[in-house]
Design an enzyme around this catalytic site. Structure first.
Site, PDB file in Angstrom:
ATOM      1  N   HIS A 123      -0.006  29.104   0.946  1.00 48.07           N
ATOM      2  CA  HIS A 123      -0.710  29.620   2.124  1.00 48.07           C
ATOM      3  C   HIS A 123      -0.660  31.143   2.216  1.00 48.07           C
ATOM      4  CE1 HIS A 123       3.381  29.430   4.103  1.00 48.07           C
ATOM      5  NE2 HIS A 123       2.932  30.531   4.666  1.00 48.07           N
ATOM      6  N   ASP A 153       2.753  23.424  -1.275  1.00 46.07           N
ATOM      7  CA  ASP A 153       2.574  24.765  -0.713  1.00 46.07           C
ATOM      8  C   ASP A 153       3.245  25.821  -1.580  1.00 46.07           C
ATOM      9  OD1 ASP A 153       1.633  26.708   0.993  1.00 46.07           O
ATOM     10  OD2 ASP A 153       3.305  26.532   2.412  1.00 46.07           O
ATOM     11  N   SER A 227       7.509  34.008   4.492  1.00 48.87           N
ATOM     12  CA  SER A 227       6.982  32.930   3.660  1.00 48.87           C
ATOM     13  C   SER A 227       6.925  33.343   2.195  1.00 48.87           C
ATOM     14  CB  SER A 227       5.571  32.543   4.132  1.00 48.87           C
ATOM     15  OG  SER A 227       5.614  31.921   5.390  1.00 48.87           O
TER      16      SER A 227
END
Length: 386
Positions: A123, A153, A227
């Site tokens: 993402h 992911d 992230s």
């Protein structure tokens, strides 16, 4: 008499004191147990092991391999809000004038090898037209996307620089609840930041975040921009890739999730070697075996999952499976949890055989299925925002 006491008193008192000292120091001379023996036999569990007072060495080892990512993409925006009105678009269609603008976002990544392979979250990189990688030593360069895996992911990037600091790989499967955890990343774009906590849980799944979930949970502060960053142990070894948080405010509330490094490494190797992640697949949909279904099938107290759908001409149908069959075990492993069982199948190499035990009409049947290659997930086309 008094003269005798005066004559013998002090020598007698001195002798008693000397005797007491000898008995205390060498009790075995008079038949008493040795103090050294007692000390040796004393339990050692009373000692409390002290942890390090600083984790600076762990940061020195790991931090150089954690990079900041700056992604940009071009999006089209209507020149005027009127052009987004449904009635206007009914007559003029999608030919309204557009304004092109640049959008940027932040993330983190981990240098996994001296050759320049970087792991981050899917993402973070998806849809990006340009990805700038900023190293801790001040160098910056552009990265290209080698491949991605939306189902975990994860994404693999590649940069071409010399003397790259690769992180040391740890063992995520040996993590224990209570182990120290350090999260390294670029929260809110303030620059590389280190936060500390512990491992709160392992094996977290059914969170609805990814198709394949086996998260490490930590209370080390993870915020937007973290992230793709590193979760490391007290020695600076990589144990996970930070990927998500549970938050009602948008910031850290002490519930963060990381993808175990073992899973991340398997995904990275498959992407580098094959351009995609190779997973086994049976072509079925399953649902939990409820208490009512368990009683109706006569399986009270036994684990199982119910086949709710079968893909035509898929591996399961070719093996003779039917809708309504209850899978009892896969390769001898009890099938009590659908997600876990499908993850088990995903780890099997396509074209390999797998033994499946099912219950059908009150009878147990043994089937042999040839595992197929899981097709890539269908992703919706990226639409212009706003």
């Amino acid at each position: 008499m008094l003269k005798a006491l005066r004559f013998f008193g002090w020598p007698l008192l001195a002798g008693v004191l000397i005797a007491m000292l000898i008995i205390q120091r060498y009790p075995e001379w008079v038949g008493l147990p040795s103090l050294d023996v007692n000390l040796q036999q004393a339990p050692r569990t009373t000692a409390v092991q002290q942890g390090p007072v600083t984790y600076a060495n762990a940061v020195i080892v790991a931090a150089p391999a954690v990079v900041n990512l700056y992604t940009t993409k071009v999006v089209n925006k209507s020149a005027h809000p009127l052009f987004e009105d449904p009635q206007f678009r009914r007559f003029f269609g999608d030919n309204s004038p557009k304004q092109r603008r640049m959008e940027s976002s932040l993330g983190s990544g981990v240098i996994m090898s001296p050759e320049g392979y970087i792991l981050t979250n899917n993402h973070v990189s998806t849809g990006a037209d340009q990805i700038v990688v900023a190293l801790r030593d001040g160098r910056e360069t552009l990265a290209r996307v080698v491949g991605s895996d939306p189902e975990t992911d994860l994404a693999v990037l590649k940069i071409d620089l010399k003397n790259l600091p690769a992180i040391t790989i740890g063992r995520s499967e040996s993590l224990r609840v209570g182990d120290v955890a350090l999260a390294i990343g670029n929260p809110f774009g303030v620059g590389q930041t280190v936060t500390m906590g512990i491992i709160s849980a392992t094996g977290r799944n059914q969170l609805g975040l990814n198709s394949y979930e086996d998260f490490i949970q930590t209370d080390a502060a993870i915020n937007p921009g973290n992230s793709g960053g590193a979760l490391v142990d007290a020695n600076g070894n990589l144990t996970g890739i930070n990927t998500a948080i549970f938050s009602r405010s948008g910031g850290s509330q002490g519930i963060g999730f990381a993808i175990p490094v073992k899973l991340a490494m398997d995904v990275m190797k498959s992407i580098i070697e094959h351009g995609q992640v190779i997973r086994g697949w049976l072509g079925i949909e399953v649902q939990p075996l409820s208490k009512e279904l368990s009683e109706s099938f006569g399986l009270t107290g036994r684990p199982g999952i119910v086949i709710a759908g079968i893909l035509r001409d898929g591996p399961a149908e070719k093996a003779g499976m039917q809708i309504g069959d209850v899978i009892l075990s896969i390769d001898g492993e009890p099938a009590g949890d659908g997600r876990r069982s499908m993850n088990q199948v995903a780890r099997i190499k396509p074209t390999d055989k797998v033994a499946i035990q099912v219950m059908r009409n009150g009878k147990e049947i043994k089937l042999l299925a040839e595992v197929g290659l899981r097709p890539p997930p269908v992703t919706a086309p990226v639409k212009d925002e706003e």
